[in-house]
Scaffold this motif. Sequence first.
Motif, PDB file in Angstrom:
ATOM      1  N   LEU A   1       0.822  -1.211   0.000  1.00  0.00           N
ATOM      2  CA  LEU A   1       0.000   0.000   0.000  1.00  0.00           C
ATOM      3  C   LEU A   1       0.853   1.257   0.000  1.00  0.00           C
ATOM      4  CD1 LEU A   1      -2.674   1.565   0.346  1.00  0.00           C
ATOM      5  CD2 LEU A   1      -2.448   1.195   2.819  1.00  0.00           C
ATOM      6  N   PHE A   2       1.892   1.283   0.832  1.00  0.00           N
ATOM      7  CA  PHE A   2       2.696   2.506   0.923  1.00  0.00           C
ATOM      8  C   PHE A   2       3.663   2.639  -0.247  1.00  0.00           C
ATOM      9  CE2 PHE A   2       1.212   2.062   5.337  1.00  0.00           C
ATOM     10  CZ  PHE A   2       0.569   3.296   5.430  1.00  0.00           C
ATOM     11  N   CYS A   3       4.006   1.545  -0.890  1.00  0.00           N
ATOM     12  CA  CYS A   3       4.724   1.662  -2.167  1.00  0.00           C
ATOM     13  C   CYS A   3       3.863   2.407  -3.182  1.00  0.00           C
ATOM     14  CB  CYS A   3       5.078   0.282  -2.709  1.00  0.00           C
ATOM     15  SG  CYS A   3       6.417  -0.569  -1.862  1.00  0.00           S
ATOM     16  N   VAL A   4       2.596   2.022  -3.258  1.00  0.00           N
ATOM     17  CA  VAL A   4       1.670   2.626  -4.218  1.00  0.00           C
ATOM     18  C   VAL A   4       1.448   4.101  -3.905  1.00  0.00           C
ATOM     19  CG1 VAL A   4      -0.699   2.588  -5.074  1.00  0.00           C
ATOM     20  CG2 VAL A   4       0.540   0.436  -4.739  1.00  0.00           C
TER      21      VAL A   4
ATOM     22  N   PHE B   1      15.735  -3.764  11.817  1.00  0.00           N
ATOM     23  CA  PHE B   1      15.954  -4.615  10.643  1.00  0.00           C
ATOM     24  C   PHE B   1      15.016  -4.215   9.502  1.00  0.00           C
ATOM     25  CE2 PHE B   1      17.526  -7.325  14.113  1.00  0.00           C
ATOM     26  CZ  PHE B   1      18.785  -7.614  13.632  1.00  0.00           C
ATOM     27  N   LEU B   2      13.771  -3.888   9.836  1.00  0.00           N
ATOM     28  CA  LEU B   2      12.828  -3.434   8.812  1.00  0.00           C
ATOM     29  C   LEU B   2      13.298  -2.123   8.191  1.00  0.00           C
ATOM     30  CD1 LEU B   2       9.475  -4.226  10.667  1.00  0.00           C
ATOM     31  CD2 LEU B   2      10.294  -5.328   8.581  1.00  0.00           C
ATOM     32  N   PHE B   3      13.800  -1.215   9.011  1.00  0.00           N
ATOM     33  CA  PHE B   3      14.298   0.062   8.502  1.00  0.00           C
ATOM     34  C   PHE B   3      15.506  -0.151   7.585  1.00  0.00           C
ATOM     35  CE2 PHE B   3      12.687   3.038  12.131  1.00  0.00           C
ATOM     36  CZ  PHE B   3      11.393   2.854  11.672  1.00  0.00           C
ATOM     37  N   MET B   4      16.432  -1.010   8.006  1.00  0.00           N
ATOM     38  CA  MET B   4      17.631  -1.248   7.190  1.00  0.00           C
ATOM     39  C   MET B   4      17.282  -1.872   5.849  1.00  0.00           C
ATOM     40  SD  MET B   4      20.756  -2.451   9.702  1.00  0.00           S
ATOM     41  CE  MET B   4      19.822  -3.707  10.587  1.00  0.00           C
ATOM     42  N   VAL B   5      16.509  -2.933   5.881  1.00  0.00           N
ATOM     43  CA  VAL B   5      16.158  -3.645   4.647  1.00  0.00           C
ATOM     44  C   VAL B   5      15.296  -2.760   3.746  1.00  0.00           C
ATOM     45  CG1 VAL B   5      14.867  -5.599   3.705  1.00  0.00           C
ATOM     46  CG2 VAL B   5      16.372  -5.924   5.681  1.00  0.00           C
ATOM     47  N   GLY B   6      14.273  -2.134   4.320  1.00  0.00           N
ATOM     48  CA  GLY B   6      13.374  -1.300   3.531  1.00  0.00           C
ATOM     49  C   GLY B   6      14.084  -0.138   2.867  1.00  0.00           C
ATOM     50  N   ASN B   7      14.922   0.572   3.615  1.00  0.00           N
ATOM     51  CA  ASN B   7      15.618   1.724   3.061  1.00  0.00           C
ATOM     52  C   ASN B   7      16.662   1.316   2.027  1.00  0.00           C
ATOM     53  OD1 ASN B   7      14.118   3.483   4.624  1.00  0.00           O
ATOM     54  ND2 ASN B   7      15.605   3.546   6.281  1.00  0.00           N
ATOM     55  N   ALA B   8      17.280   0.154   2.221  1.00  0.00           N
ATOM     56  CA  ALA B   8      18.243  -0.331   1.224  1.00  0.00           C
ATOM     57  C   ALA B   8      17.542  -0.620  -0.100  1.00  0.00           C
ATOM     58  CB  ALA B   8      18.943  -1.586   1.752  1.00  0.00           C
ATOM     59  N   ILE B   9      16.361  -1.226  -0.032  1.00  0.00           N
ATOM     60  CA  ILE B   9      15.614  -1.533  -1.255  1.00  0.00           C
ATOM     61  C   ILE B   9      15.143  -0.258  -1.943  1.00  0.00           C
ATOM     62  CG2 ILE B   9      13.478  -2.576  -2.129  1.00  0.00           C
ATOM     63  CD1 ILE B   9      13.859  -4.706   0.087  1.00  0.00           C
ATOM     64  N   ILE B  10      14.663   0.698  -1.163  1.00  0.00           N
ATOM     65  CA  ILE B  10      14.242   1.978  -1.745  1.00  0.00           C
ATOM     66  C   ILE B  10      15.411   2.674  -2.431  1.00  0.00           C
ATOM     67  CG2 ILE B  10      13.421   4.303  -1.162  1.00  0.00           C
ATOM     68  CD1 ILE B  10      11.817   2.951   1.126  1.00  0.00           C
ATOM     69  N   THR B  11      16.578   2.640  -1.802  1.00  0.00           N
ATOM     70  CA  THR B  11      17.770   3.245  -2.390  1.00  0.00           C
ATOM     71  C   THR B  11      18.083   2.604  -3.744  1.00  0.00           C
ATOM     72  OG1 THR B  11      18.684   3.646  -0.187  1.00  0.00           O
ATOM     73  CG2 THR B  11      20.208   3.766  -2.041  1.00  0.00           C
ATOM     74  N   GLY B  12      18.081   1.272  -3.772  1.00  0.00           N
ATOM     75  CA  GLY B  12      18.388   0.572  -5.013  1.00  0.00           C
ATOM     76  C   GLY B  12      17.371   0.851  -6.104  1.00  0.00           C
ATOM     77  N   ALA B  13      16.086   0.856  -5.725  1.00  0.00           N
ATOM     78  CA  ALA B  13      15.045   1.096  -6.726  1.00  0.00           C
ATOM     79  C   ALA B  13      15.118   2.507  -7.279  1.00  0.00           C
ATOM     80  CB  ALA B  13      13.665   0.848  -6.102  1.00  0.00           C
ATOM     81  N   TYR B  14      15.385   3.486  -6.407  1.00  0.00           N
ATOM     82  CA  TYR B  14      15.399   4.894  -6.850  1.00  0.00           C
ATOM     83  C   TYR B  14      16.593   5.179  -7.748  1.00  0.00           C
ATOM     84  CZ  TYR B  14      14.934   9.951  -6.696  1.00  0.00           C
ATOM     85  OH  TYR B  14      14.775  11.272  -7.050  1.00  0.00           O
ATOM     86  N   LEU B  15      17.729   4.534  -7.476  1.00  0.00           N
ATOM     87  CA  LEU B  15      18.940   4.809  -8.247  1.00  0.00           C
ATOM     88  C   LEU B  15      19.062   3.956  -9.504  1.00  0.00           C
ATOM     89  CD1 LEU B  15      21.530   5.158  -5.344  1.00  0.00           C
ATOM     90  CD2 LEU B  15      20.350   6.969  -6.590  1.00  0.00           C
ATOM     91  N   LEU B  16      18.144   2.997  -9.687  1.00  0.00           N
ATOM     92  CA  LEU B  16      18.220   2.102 -10.851  1.00  0.00           C
ATOM     93  C   LEU B  16      18.056   2.875 -12.164  1.00  0.00           C
ATOM     94  CD1 LEU B  16      18.351  -0.834 -11.877  1.00  0.00           C
ATOM     95  CD2 LEU B  16      15.829  -0.832 -11.776  1.00  0.00           C
TER      96      LEU B  16
ATOM     97  N   VAL C   1       8.021  -0.567 -10.471  1.00  0.00           N
ATOM     98  CA  VAL C   1       7.786  -2.002 -10.650  1.00  0.00           C
ATOM     99  C   VAL C   1       8.760  -2.810  -9.792  1.00  0.00           C
ATOM    100  CG1 VAL C   1       7.899  -3.917 -12.280  1.00  0.00           C
ATOM    101  CG2 VAL C   1       6.765  -1.786 -12.932  1.00  0.00           C
ATOM    102  N   LEU C   2      10.025  -2.412  -9.803  1.00  0.00           N
ATOM    103  CA  LEU C   2      11.032  -3.112  -8.987  1.00  0.00           C
ATOM    104  C   LEU C   2      10.707  -2.976  -7.501  1.00  0.00           C
ATOM    105  CD1 LEU C   2      13.717  -4.603  -8.683  1.00  0.00           C
ATOM    106  CD2 LEU C   2      14.868  -2.366  -8.713  1.00  0.00           C
ATOM    107  N   LEU C   3      10.327  -1.774  -7.096  1.00  0.00           N
ATOM    108  CA  LEU C   3       9.997  -1.548  -5.684  1.00  0.00           C
ATOM    109  C   LEU C   3       8.860  -2.452  -5.244  1.00  0.00           C
ATOM    110  CD1 LEU C   3      10.594   0.341  -3.206  1.00  0.00           C
ATOM    111  CD2 LEU C   3       8.671   1.731  -4.010  1.00  0.00           C
ATOM    112  N   CYS C   4       7.803  -2.511  -6.028  1.00  0.00           N
ATOM    113  CA  CYS C   4       6.635  -3.337  -5.677  1.00  0.00           C
ATOM    114  C   CYS C   4       6.957  -4.828  -5.702  1.00  0.00           C
ATOM    115  CB  CYS C   4       5.469  -3.043  -6.619  1.00  0.00           C
ATOM    116  SG  CYS C   4       4.737  -1.420  -6.390  1.00  0.00           S
ATOM    117  N   ALA C   5       7.896  -5.216  -6.563  1.00  0.00           N
ATOM    118  CA  ALA C   5       8.251  -6.625  -6.670  1.00  0.00           C
ATOM    119  C   ALA C   5       9.092  -7.098  -5.490  1.00  0.00           C
ATOM    120  CB  ALA C   5       9.003  -6.872  -7.976  1.00  0.00           C
TER     121      ALA C   5
END
Length: 245
Positions: free
Chosen positions: A190-193, A230-245, A205-209
């Motif tokens: 939901l918050f990705c959307v 752990f949720l903050f670390m994993v979540g923020n790492a994924i957001i970083t990767g998706a945004y910079l892709l 698309v990558l973020l939602c996947a």
Amino acid sequence: MIQVGSALLSIVLFYFMLCKGLGLLVINRGVRVNYTRKVGHFAMFMLPSLFFALFNIQDTHERLLLSALSTAILFFAMCGWSRRRSLTAQQMFASIDRPEDAPNTLSWLVSQTVAGLLVLWVTQYIWLAIGVPLELLYITILATTFGDGLAEPVGIRFGKHEYTTKGFFVDKTFKRTLEGSATVFVMSMLFCVLFKDYFAVHQFVLLCAVFPLALTLTEAKSPHTWDTPFLFMVGNAIITGAYLL
């Protein structure tokens, strides 16, 4: 500085009143502490933002500082030293003291809160350096607030499929449910959307996947009461990767 001080005082007073009220529900009305604790969980994540808006606190550093200070004051007010001297402190502590967490209730809460705030603090400096909008911090914050916050009450009320996880530095297992974990997945999606306008199509698309599934698995495997950092670390790492892709 007057605005910051006024915001801090307001947040702390509201915390005190809320925790005392919730504690009285546990003591006098038999309300399950699993529920009152989660109300406090939502308040700790969401309440400061209301006062930031009320007192026009815009700076991210000031916001994190206010969150850290107000939480530290609240936890000190519920520590053993305070509880031995104050009935109000005992009533406040009753709102968070799950029987299965004793005697580690406060140490686990304090350590996970400090670690979670530290992750956010480090993330903001990294994102400022590499050009990721700081507003995206709220994807993980909100997914954690509502996903992890609702997972326990949903699991208690509707959970039929249980699994176990370890406690934080204790040789003890605790129950979680697939229904609770599904709540984390739904809230994360939901918050990705809701933040999709910050991303290009391929980034979104990558973020939602990846993001909802990763947070669900992280919450499922994290130590009991110590999932937030752990949720903050994993979540923020994924957001970083998706945004910079």
